[in-house]
Design a protein around this motif. Structure first.
Motif, short mmCIF file in Angstrom:
data_model
loop_
_atom_site.label_atom_id
_atom_site.label_comp_id
_atom_site.label_asym_id
_atom_site.label_seq_id
_atom_site.Cartn_x
_atom_site.Cartn_y
_atom_site.Cartn_z
N GLN A 14 0.79 -1.03 -0.06
CA GLN A 14 0.32 -0.27 -0.01
C GLN A 14 0.73 1.10 0.61
OE1 GLN A 14 -2.36 0.17 2.65
NE2 GLN A 14 -3.95 1.93 2.07
N LEU A 15 0.29 2.12 -1.02
CA LEU A 15 1.01 3.66 -0.77
C LEU A 15 0.31 4.58 -0.39
CD1 LEU A 15 2.71 2.54 -4.46
CD2 LEU A 15 3.68 2.94 -2.44
N GLN A 16 1.18 5.90 0.08
CA GLN A 16 0.21 6.46 1.12
C GLN A 16 1.36 7.97 0.52
OE1 GLN A 16 -2.31 6.51 2.87
NE2 GLN A 16 -2.43 8.76 2.92
N ALA A 17 0.35 8.99 -0.60
CA ALA A 17 1.53 9.60 -0.97
C ALA A 17 0.92 11.58 0.56
CB ALA A 17 0.89 10.45 -2.05
N TYR A 18 1.55 12.26 0.45
CA TYR A 18 1.48 13.28 0.63
C TYR A 18 2.68 14.76 0.88
CZ TYR A 18 4.61 11.18 4.17
OH TYR A 18 6.00 10.82 4.84
N GLY A 19 2.55 15.19 1.68
CA GLY A 19 2.88 16.65 1.28
C GLY A 19 2.72 17.46 0.29
N TYR A 43 3.19 -0.56 -14.13
CA TYR A 43 3.22 0.10 -12.61
C TYR A 43 2.18 -0.18 -12.13
CZ TYR A 43 7.53 2.83 -13.35
OH TYR A 43 9.09 3.42 -12.67
N GLY A 44 1.85 -1.42 -11.43
CA GLY A 44 0.40 -1.85 -11.03
C GLY A 44 0.47 -1.43 -9.61
N HIS A 45 1.19 -0.78 -8.71
CA HIS A 45 0.59 -1.17 -7.42
C HIS A 45 0.65 1.16 -7.67
CE1 HIS A 45 1.28 -4.58 -6.68
NE2 HIS A 45 2.43 -4.64 -7.07
N TRP A 46 -0.43 1.97 -6.97
CA TRP A 46 -0.82 3.09 -6.96
C TRP A 46 -1.30 3.27 -5.29
CZ3 TRP A 46 0.25 6.02 -10.91
CH2 TRP A 46 0.85 5.42 -12.54
N GLY A 47 -0.68 4.37 -4.96
CA GLY A 47 -1.35 5.33 -3.74
C GLY A 47 -2.06 6.01 -4.37
N CYS A 80 2.50 8.20 -6.26
CA CYS A 80 3.10 7.35 -6.51
C CYS A 80 3.08 6.03 -6.92
CB CYS A 80 4.11 7.83 -5.24
SG CYS A 80 3.49 6.55 -3.86
N ALA A 81 3.21 5.29 -7.31
CA ALA A 81 3.53 4.27 -8.27
C ALA A 81 5.02 3.22 -8.18
CB ALA A 81 3.17 4.42 -9.54
N ALA A 82 4.68 1.81 -8.03
CA ALA A 82 5.59 1.06 -7.52
C ALA A 82 5.31 0.12 -8.98
CB ALA A 82 5.34 -0.17 -6.76
N LYS A 83 6.49 -0.86 -9.21
CA LYS A 83 6.50 -1.99 -10.12
C LYS A 83 7.45 -2.67 -9.72
CE LYS A 83 9.12 -0.47 -14.21
NZ LYS A 83 10.23 -1.56 -13.77
N GLY A 84 7.32 -4.39 -10.63
CA GLY A 84 8.06 -5.02 -9.83
C GLY A 84 9.64 -4.90 -10.59
N ALA A 144 5.24 3.33 1.85
CA ALA A 144 4.99 2.60 1.30
C ALA A 144 4.79 1.49 2.77
CB ALA A 144 6.29 1.17 0.75
N SER A 145 3.63 0.79 2.47
CA SER A 145 3.68 -0.26 3.96
C SER A 145 4.21 -1.76 2.98
CB SER A 145 2.56 -0.55 4.68
OG SER A 145 1.76 -1.54 3.20
N GLY A 146 4.83 -2.95 3.83
CA GLY A 146 5.07 -3.55 4.10
C GLY A 146 6.82 -3.72 3.75
N ARG A 147 6.94 -5.11 3.72
CA ARG A 147 8.82 -5.71 3.55
C ARG A 147 9.66 -5.53 2.34
NH1 ARG A 147 9.04 -9.82 7.75
NH2 ARG A 147 6.86 -11.05 5.94
N THR A 148 9.06 -5.18 1.27
CA THR A 148 9.74 -5.43 0.00
C THR A 148 9.75 -4.41 -0.31
OG1 THR A 148 7.24 -6.36 -0.78
CG2 THR A 148 8.65 -7.87 0.00
N PHE A 149 9.56 -3.03 -0.18
CA PHE A 149 9.72 -1.58 -0.97
C PHE A 149 11.30 -1.95 -1.42
CE2 PHE A 149 9.16 2.14 -1.64
CZ PHE A 149 10.09 3.17 -1.28
N SER A 150 11.55 -2.10 -1.24
CA SER A 150 13.51 -2.20 -1.71
C SER A 150 13.37 -2.83 -2.93
CB SER A 150 14.27 -2.67 -0.65
OG SER A 150 14.77 -4.26 -0.03
N VAL A 151 12.68 -3.79 -3.25
CA VAL A 151 12.52 -4.61 -4.46
C VAL A 151 11.77 -4.04 -5.48
CG1 VAL A 151 13.45 -6.56 -3.14
CG2 VAL A 151 10.89 -6.51 -4.14
N TYR A 152 11.73 -2.78 -5.56
CA TYR A 152 10.41 -2.03 -6.22
C TYR A 152 11.07 -0.97 -6.80
CZ TYR A 152 6.55 -5.07 -5.01
OH TYR A 152 4.61 -5.89 -4.53
#
Length: 117
Positions: A1-6, A104-108, A94-98, A22-30
């Motif tokens: 899950q992604l949370q954008a702010y600011g 980019y399949g994950h969006w905040g 913000c968005a993330a992808k493997g 980003a929540s979760g422990r795999t942020f660094s692989v995205y």
């Protein structure tokens, strides 16, 4: 899950920093990216950063003014925006992808940036 702010209201020429946690422990692989969508326009790519921060790329419209960075220890990606222009007004996402994916399949949810002239 992604949370954008600011996001917020800023005068032209000013600066703003967006954050995306980003929540979760795999942020660094995205790989991470920022997109934006102005009223009446399609969503557009702003900037992206690889999983380890080793490479960044930017849209021509923001090159030299915006900087994307990340802190994997804090599961956060940032977008430093300087020399803001009225045309930067948009909702920023913000968005993330493997790393092996092209999409980019994950969006905040977005955060609104309004630049007053």
């Amino acid at each position: 899950q992604l949370q954008a702010y600011g996001g917020g209201l800023v005068q032209a020429g000013g600066s703003l920093r967006l954050s995306c946690a980003a929540s979760g422990r795999t942020f660094s692989v995205y790989d991470m990216a920022w997109f934006r969508q102005a009223p009446g326009l399609e969503r557009e790519f702003v900037g992206g950063i690889t999983w380890n921060g080793g490479s960044t790329r930017y849209a021509d419209s923001v090159k030299g003014r915006f900087t994307i960075s990340r802190d994997n220890a804090k599961n956060t990606v940032y977008l430093q925006m300087n020399s803001l222009k009225s045309e930067d007004t948009a909702v920023y996402y913000c968005a993330a992808k493997g790393v092996t994916n092209s999409v980019y399949g994950h969006w905040g949810q977005g955060t609104l940036v309004t630049v007053s002239s």
